[in-house]
Design a protein around this motif. Structure first.
Motif, PDB file in Angstrom:
ATOM      1  N   PRO A  36       0.809  -1.229   0.000  1.00  0.00           N
ATOM      2  CA  PRO A  36       0.000   0.000   0.000  1.00  0.00           C
ATOM      3  C   PRO A  36       0.839   1.275   0.000  1.00  0.00           C
ATOM      4  O   PRO A  36       0.409   2.291  -0.553  1.00  0.00           O
ATOM      5  CB  PRO A  36      -0.823  -0.123   1.298  1.00  0.00           C
ATOM      6  CG  PRO A  36      -0.089  -1.085   2.153  1.00  0.00           C
ATOM      7  CD  PRO A  36       0.520  -2.054   1.190  1.00  0.00           C
ATOM      8  N   ILE A  37       2.018   1.227   0.604  1.00  0.00           N
ATOM      9  CA  ILE A  37       2.895   2.409   0.574  1.00  0.00           C
ATOM     10  C   ILE A  37       3.291   2.724  -0.867  1.00  0.00           C
ATOM     11  O   ILE A  37       3.293   3.881  -1.293  1.00  0.00           O
ATOM     12  CB  ILE A  37       4.137   2.172   1.456  1.00  0.00           C
ATOM     13  CG1 ILE A  37       3.741   2.169   2.946  1.00  0.00           C
ATOM     14  CG2 ILE A  37       5.187   3.245   1.201  1.00  0.00           C
ATOM     15  CD1 ILE A  37       4.860   1.772   3.887  1.00  0.00           C
ATOM     16  N   ILE A  38       3.593   1.679  -1.650  1.00  0.00           N
ATOM     17  CA  ILE A  38       3.941   1.864  -3.066  1.00  0.00           C
ATOM     18  C   ILE A  38       2.755   2.432  -3.834  1.00  0.00           C
ATOM     19  O   ILE A  38       2.902   3.291  -4.707  1.00  0.00           O
ATOM     20  CB  ILE A  38       4.403   0.525  -3.681  1.00  0.00           C
ATOM     21  CG1 ILE A  38       5.739   0.090  -3.071  1.00  0.00           C
ATOM     22  CG2 ILE A  38       4.525   0.644  -5.203  1.00  0.00           C
ATOM     23  CD1 ILE A  38       6.181  -1.294  -3.494  1.00  0.00           C
ATOM     24  N   PHE A  39       1.532   1.973  -3.504  1.00  0.00           N
ATOM     25  CA  PHE A  39       0.331   2.418  -4.211  1.00  0.00           C
ATOM     26  C   PHE A  39      -0.185   3.772  -3.709  1.00  0.00           C
ATOM     27  O   PHE A  39      -1.078   4.364  -4.320  1.00  0.00           O
ATOM     28  CB  PHE A  39      -0.790   1.386  -4.060  1.00  0.00           C
ATOM     29  CG  PHE A  39      -0.496   0.062  -4.714  1.00  0.00           C
ATOM     30  CD1 PHE A  39       0.516  -0.062  -5.652  1.00  0.00           C
ATOM     31  CD2 PHE A  39      -1.236  -1.072  -4.394  1.00  0.00           C
ATOM     32  CE1 PHE A  39       0.790  -1.282  -6.255  1.00  0.00           C
ATOM     33  CE2 PHE A  39      -0.974  -2.293  -4.979  1.00  0.00           C
ATOM     34  CZ  PHE A  39       0.047  -2.402  -5.918  1.00  0.00           C
ATOM     35  N   GLY A  40       0.340   4.233  -2.577  1.00  0.00           N
ATOM     36  CA  GLY A  40      -0.095   5.515  -2.034  1.00  0.00           C
ATOM     37  C   GLY A  40      -1.426   5.457  -1.325  1.00  0.00           C
ATOM     38  O   GLY A  40      -2.183   6.440  -1.324  1.00  0.00           O
ATOM     39  N   ALA A  44      -3.254   0.942   6.951  1.00  0.00           N
ATOM     40  CA  ALA A  44      -4.173   0.408   7.956  1.00  0.00           C
ATOM     41  C   ALA A  44      -5.334  -0.315   7.293  1.00  0.00           C
ATOM     42  O   ALA A  44      -5.832  -1.327   7.819  1.00  0.00           O
ATOM     43  CB  ALA A  44      -4.688   1.531   8.856  1.00  0.00           C
ATOM     44  N   THR A  45      -5.780   0.169   6.137  1.00  0.00           N
ATOM     45  CA  THR A  45      -6.869  -0.480   5.396  1.00  0.00           C
ATOM     46  C   THR A  45      -6.462  -1.885   4.975  1.00  0.00           C
ATOM     47  O   THR A  45      -7.213  -2.852   5.117  1.00  0.00           O
ATOM     48  CB  THR A  45      -7.232   0.340   4.142  1.00  0.00           C
ATOM     49  OG1 THR A  45      -7.482   1.684   4.524  1.00  0.00           O
ATOM     50  CG2 THR A  45      -8.449  -0.242   3.452  1.00  0.00           C
ATOM     51  N   ILE A  46      -5.258  -1.994   4.469  1.00  0.00           N
ATOM     52  CA  ILE A  46      -4.747  -3.292   4.005  1.00  0.00           C
ATOM     53  C   ILE A  46      -4.546  -4.230   5.191  1.00  0.00           C
ATOM     54  O   ILE A  46      -4.883  -5.417   5.131  1.00  0.00           O
ATOM     55  CB  ILE A  46      -3.435  -3.095   3.206  1.00  0.00           C
ATOM     56  CG1 ILE A  46      -3.754  -2.688   1.762  1.00  0.00           C
ATOM     57  CG2 ILE A  46      -2.628  -4.381   3.170  1.00  0.00           C
ATOM     58  CD1 ILE A  46      -4.384  -1.335   1.575  1.00  0.00           C
ATOM     59  N   SER A  71      -0.586  -8.956   1.490  1.00  0.00           N
ATOM     60  CA  SER A  71      -0.654  -8.255   0.208  1.00  0.00           C
ATOM     61  C   SER A  71       0.245  -8.931  -0.825  1.00  0.00           C
ATOM     62  O   SER A  71       1.393  -9.256  -0.536  1.00  0.00           O
ATOM     63  CB  SER A  71      -0.220  -6.794   0.380  1.00  0.00           C
ATOM     64  OG  SER A  71      -0.981  -6.160   1.374  1.00  0.00           O
ATOM     65  N   SER A  72      -0.297  -9.110  -2.031  1.00  0.00           N
ATOM     66  CA  SER A  72       0.469  -9.775  -3.082  1.00  0.00           C
ATOM     67  C   SER A  72       1.355  -8.796  -3.843  1.00  0.00           C
ATOM     68  O   SER A  72       0.905  -7.730  -4.267  1.00  0.00           O
ATOM     69  CB  SER A  72      -0.483 -10.463  -4.059  1.00  0.00           C
ATOM     70  OG  SER A  72       0.231 -10.993  -5.155  1.00  0.00           O
TER      71      SER A  72
END
Length: 430
Positions: A36-40, A44-46, A71-72
């Motif tokens: 999620p950091i990469i996706f911005g 916490a959601t993930i 996460s994949s």
């Protein structure tokens, strides 16, 4: 004396279960929040949906498969391509990505239904022991460079020719690894089954004294906060960019299930069944996509924990999932775990990924693979060479390499060799 195994359905007392659950949480945390950091988007959601997804998976697989869903990484390339299309529009691009995640979840459920009605005998045809053992070994081996990079043992991609290992990073990672191994080998009783947790905490403390811990994110994080949810939007061209990543997810899922079964010494492909596992993963991914989370997949880090600790209880996995759900609402606690320096995770991950590779070699040994047979030798060497070499192909924007590419080539070779055997038998009969 052989370490006692905690079986899949065994339930330990709460105060023993709690540190074991935290051990699984720590093992997966670094990688699962990186996506999620990469996706911005909000980690916490993930984290929330990984926990919920894991509980759903455990329920659908009847509590018989000790697997944690995280996460994949297979979606990083296609998602980045979609996000690039909508650059400058905030989270709108991610909204279109979610529809692709939804369709991938449906594909996983369809794969489960195919297995349910077609059976699993085809797996023995396309994944003979010489191929499957090598594939499992590649799952671990292709992740080892990632761990080595975090541990400061190899140069990052953007490093210049004058790169030299940072002595502080190297010291922290190697001390973390050494403490984990020493605890695993020398401890007795309950301490012997929490070496990852001991290594993690020890490495964190050592990293602090080396000045490698940044607590600014902890100070800035809210004590209590709600995870952010994202709205889904549909665009078939974006969905078709995301969809081919399922080609990586499906063989990865089969490989993880096989190696997990090998570790717990149960045929999980038959009981509770590969169909239940696919459907559990698919349902989890669909529900995650509806609230804005990434697709879920079984995690190699947690498989490594199973192999090292011999604690296979799904109650422990479920406990880790519940803890993940709880801390997704506590920003400071989540940030505290996120602040763990990469050398600490690198040192531990070297051990975890190495255990997966060894599990693949163990499968080859226990299956008595005959390498005097040229077909077996070719299958294993091709899988290993393709999987470790970094060879890459592209289907649209989707990058297929490593274990995914090795698996596809192994399937083609296995079917080709099977056809040759059939033709040879037919000629002999005539």
């Amino acid at each position: 004396m052989r370490q006692r195994e905690i079986q899949v359905d065994e339930r330990l007392p709460f105060w023993q279960s709690l540190p074991l659950s935290f051990q699984h949480l720590f093992a997966m945390f670094g990688s699962t929040v990186l996506v999620p950091i990469i996706f911005g988007v909000d980690p916490a959601t993930i984290l929330l949906m990984n926990g919920i997804g894991t509980l759903l998976y455990l329920f659908i697989t009847k509590g018989k498969i000790p697997a944690y869903l995280g996460s994949s990484f297979a979606f990083i390339s296609p998602v980045s391509a979609v996000l690039l299309k909508y650059k400058g529009t905030g989270v709108e691009g991610y909204s279109y990505v979610l529809a692709g995640f939804l369709v991938v979840g449906i594909v996983l459920i369809l794969a489960g239904l195919i297995v349910k009605y077609a059976g699993t005998k085809w797996i023995d045809v396309i994944f003979p022991p010489a191929a499957m053992g090598a594939i499992v070994a590649v799952i671990g081996l292709e992740l080892v460079p990632v761990a080595a990079g975090m541990a400061g043992l190899i140069a990052p991609d953007n490093a210049g020719s004058n790169w030299r290992p940072d002595p502080d990073i190297l010291t922290v990672s190697l001390l973390t690894l050494a403490i984990t191994i020493i605890c695993w080998v020398t401890m007795r009783g309950f301490l012997k089954i929490i070496p990852i947790l001991i290594g993690f905490v020890s490495g964190y403390i050592i990293a602090y004294f080396f000045g490698l811990v940044d607590f600014s994110s902890v100070q800035n994080a809210a004590t209590v906060s709600l995870p952010q949810f994202y709205q889904m939007k549909f665009n078939w061209s974006d969905i078709l960019i995301i969809l081919p990543a399922a080609l990586v997810l499906i063989p990865e899922h089969i490989g993880h299930l096989v190696v997990t079964g090998n570790i717990v010494q149960k045929d999980l492909v038959k009981n509770p069944g590969l169909d239940h596992s696919f459907i559990g993963n698919g349902v989890s991914t669909i529900i995650s996509s509806l609230v804005g989370s990434t697709p879920n997949t079984t995690y190699g880090e947690n498989i490594g924990v199973l192999a090292i600790t011999r604690v296979y209880s799904t109650w422990i996995i479920g406990g880790a999932a519940i803890i993940a759900i709880i801390i997704s609402f506590f920003g400071k606690f989540s940030a505290l775990i996120s602040a763990v320096p990469s050398p600490v995770m690198g040192g531990i991950s070297l051990l975890l990924f190495g255990m997966i590779a060894i599990s693949g070699i163990r499968m080859l040994v226990e299956a008595n693979v005959n390498y005097a047979n040229s077909q077996n030798m070719i299958l294993s060497l091709i899988v290993l060479v393709i999987g470790i070499s970094g060879a890459t192909i592209y289907i649209g924007p989707v990058e297929i390499k490593g274990m995914g590419l090795a698996t596809i080539i192994a399937i083609i070779l296995s079917l080709f060799f099977r056809l040759l055997d059939i033709l040879k038998l037919s000629n002999e009969e005539n």
